[in-house]
Motif scaffolding. Sequence first.
Motif, PDB file in Angstrom:
ATOM      1  N   TYR A  91      -6.200  -9.031   0.420  1.00  0.00           N
ATOM      2  CA  TYR A  91      -7.179  -8.662   1.455  1.00  0.00           C
ATOM      3  C   TYR A  91      -8.123  -9.823   1.764  1.00  0.00           C
ATOM      4  O   TYR A  91      -8.532 -10.007   2.908  1.00  0.00           O
ATOM      5  CB  TYR A  91      -7.978  -7.414   1.043  1.00  0.00           C
ATOM      6  CG  TYR A  91      -7.239  -6.138   1.381  1.00  0.00           C
ATOM      7  CD1 TYR A  91      -7.039  -5.774   2.710  1.00  0.00           C
ATOM      8  CD2 TYR A  91      -6.728  -5.328   0.398  1.00  0.00           C
ATOM      9  CE1 TYR A  91      -6.353  -4.621   3.036  1.00  0.00           C
ATOM     10  CE2 TYR A  91      -6.032  -4.163   0.713  1.00  0.00           C
ATOM     11  CZ  TYR A  91      -5.857  -3.814   2.025  1.00  0.00           C
ATOM     12  OH  TYR A  91      -5.168  -2.677   2.344  1.00  0.00           O
TER      13      TYR A  91
ATOM     14  N   GLU B 224       0.834  -1.209   0.000  1.00  0.00           N
ATOM     15  CA  GLU B 224       0.000   0.000   0.000  1.00  0.00           C
ATOM     16  C   GLU B 224       0.868   1.258   0.000  1.00  0.00           C
ATOM     17  O   GLU B 224       0.575   2.229  -0.699  1.00  0.00           O
ATOM     18  CB  GLU B 224      -0.942   0.017   1.216  1.00  0.00           C
ATOM     19  CG  GLU B 224      -1.999  -1.075   1.226  1.00  0.00           C
ATOM     20  CD  GLU B 224      -3.051  -0.926   0.125  1.00  0.00           C
ATOM     21  OE1 GLU B 224      -2.834  -0.200  -0.852  1.00  0.00           O
ATOM     22  OE2 GLU B 224      -4.097  -1.579   0.247  1.00  0.00           O
TER      23      GLU B 224
ATOM     24  N   THR C  30      -5.520   4.863  -0.844  1.00  0.00           N
ATOM     25  CA  THR C  30      -4.439   3.914  -0.571  1.00  0.00           C
ATOM     26  C   THR C  30      -3.661   4.314   0.684  1.00  0.00           C
ATOM     27  O   THR C  30      -3.253   3.463   1.475  1.00  0.00           O
ATOM     28  CB  THR C  30      -3.513   3.832  -1.810  1.00  0.00           C
ATOM     29  OG1 THR C  30      -4.294   3.369  -2.905  1.00  0.00           O
ATOM     30  CG2 THR C  30      -2.357   2.879  -1.593  1.00  0.00           C
TER      31      THR C  30
ATOM     32  N   GLN D 149      -5.614   3.208   3.516  1.00  0.00           N
ATOM     33  CA  GLN D 149      -5.534   1.742   3.649  1.00  0.00           C
ATOM     34  C   GLN D 149      -4.251   1.331   4.362  1.00  0.00           C
ATOM     35  O   GLN D 149      -4.253   0.401   5.179  1.00  0.00           O
ATOM     36  CB  GLN D 149      -5.606   1.087   2.265  1.00  0.00           C
ATOM     37  CG  GLN D 149      -6.976   1.243   1.613  1.00  0.00           C
ATOM     38  CD  GLN D 149      -6.986   0.844   0.158  1.00  0.00           C
ATOM     39  OE1 GLN D 149      -5.929   0.623  -0.453  1.00  0.00           O
ATOM     40  NE2 GLN D 149      -8.167   0.752  -0.418  1.00  0.00           N
TER      41      GLN D 149
ATOM     42  N   GLU E 291     -11.069  -1.461  -2.687  1.00  0.00           N
ATOM     43  CA  GLU E 291     -10.318  -2.005  -3.839  1.00  0.00           C
ATOM     44  C   GLU E 291     -11.288  -2.474  -4.920  1.00  0.00           C
ATOM     45  O   GLU E 291     -11.066  -2.253  -6.111  1.00  0.00           O
ATOM     46  CB  GLU E 291      -9.425  -3.190  -3.429  1.00  0.00           C
ATOM     47  CG  GLU E 291      -8.475  -2.941  -2.279  1.00  0.00           C
ATOM     48  CD  GLU E 291      -7.391  -1.917  -2.543  1.00  0.00           C
ATOM     49  OE1 GLU E 291      -7.474  -1.166  -3.521  1.00  0.00           O
ATOM     50  OE2 GLU E 291      -6.451  -1.858  -1.738  1.00  0.00           O
TER      51      GLU E 291
ATOM     52  N   HIS F 296      -7.690   7.320  -5.777  1.00  0.00           N
ATOM     53  CA  HIS F 296      -7.310   6.023  -5.212  1.00  0.00           C
ATOM     54  C   HIS F 296      -5.963   6.118  -4.481  1.00  0.00           C
ATOM     55  O   HIS F 296      -5.709   5.356  -3.551  1.00  0.00           O
ATOM     56  CB  HIS F 296      -7.281   4.931  -6.280  1.00  0.00           C
ATOM     57  CG  HIS F 296      -7.254   3.556  -5.698  1.00  0.00           C
ATOM     58  ND1 HIS F 296      -8.149   3.144  -4.731  1.00  0.00           N
ATOM     59  CD2 HIS F 296      -6.426   2.505  -5.895  1.00  0.00           C
ATOM     60  CE1 HIS F 296      -7.880   1.906  -4.375  1.00  0.00           C
ATOM     61  NE2 HIS F 296      -6.830   1.494  -5.062  1.00  0.00           N
TER      62      HIS F 296
ATOM     63  N   GLU G 262      -4.329  -6.902  -4.908  1.00  0.00           N
ATOM     64  CA  GLU G 262      -4.741  -6.459  -3.578  1.00  0.00           C
ATOM     65  C   GLU G 262      -5.985  -7.200  -3.098  1.00  0.00           C
ATOM     66  O   GLU G 262      -6.097  -7.546  -1.920  1.00  0.00           O
ATOM     67  CB  GLU G 262      -5.037  -4.955  -3.600  1.00  0.00           C
ATOM     68  CG  GLU G 262      -3.806  -4.109  -3.774  1.00  0.00           C
ATOM     69  CD  GLU G 262      -4.166  -2.650  -3.723  1.00  0.00           C
ATOM     70  OE1 GLU G 262      -3.841  -2.012  -2.716  1.00  0.00           O
ATOM     71  OE2 GLU G 262      -4.782  -2.155  -4.687  1.00  0.00           O
TER      72      GLU G 262
HETATM   73 FE   LIG Z   1      -4.815  -0.616  -1.713  1.00  0.00          FE
END
Ligand SMILES: [Fe+2]
Length: 167
Positions: free
Chosen positions: A115, A18, A48, A51, A141, A44, A111
């Motif tokens: 995850y 990330e 990110t 995240q 995502e 994003h 990703e």
């Molecule tokens: Fe990500």
Amino acid sequence: MNYRQLMIEELQDLYQAETEQASQLPQLAAQANDEALRTALQEHASETEAQALRIRQILEMAGAAPGGAGEVTPGVKGLVAEAHMKGEQVRDPFLKDLALIAAAQKMEHYELACYGTARATARTAGMDEAARLLQVSLDEEEAADKRLTDIALPIHKQAAQSMASMA
Ligand SMILES: [Fe+2]
Ligand SMILES: [Fe+2]
């Protein structure tokens, strides 16, 4: 290595992934011609960053440091390198955008896999709050991937038309 260590290492890898993407996504965004694509990649990038913080929070809850081995995994390095290579190689603006989208979506799918695994491990380990936080990122995502698919559609058409007019 035990189960907990495996989970921690996966999360540390994901943290590196990330962090790396948070720094690379703005550069990819700068290469995009389509405004919607540029905005999506920029947005994003901020997502990110959040995240990465979420993973840091989970690792703190588990009593582990975020850094781990401090290395970006070879898979992520490869995906980032591929994205830059395609962005630089392709000259046609539509095709360049499509190449950037393809590369960005490969990252999203990587990703999603990470995850999904991390969430399963957290659930099994009884770390409900961690599983919840991982689900938030997983949903982001998924949304980012879907947004790129939607942005790509008209660009595919424009690319095909411009190719046809050149033929
Ligand atoms: Fe990500
Ligand atoms: Fe992502």
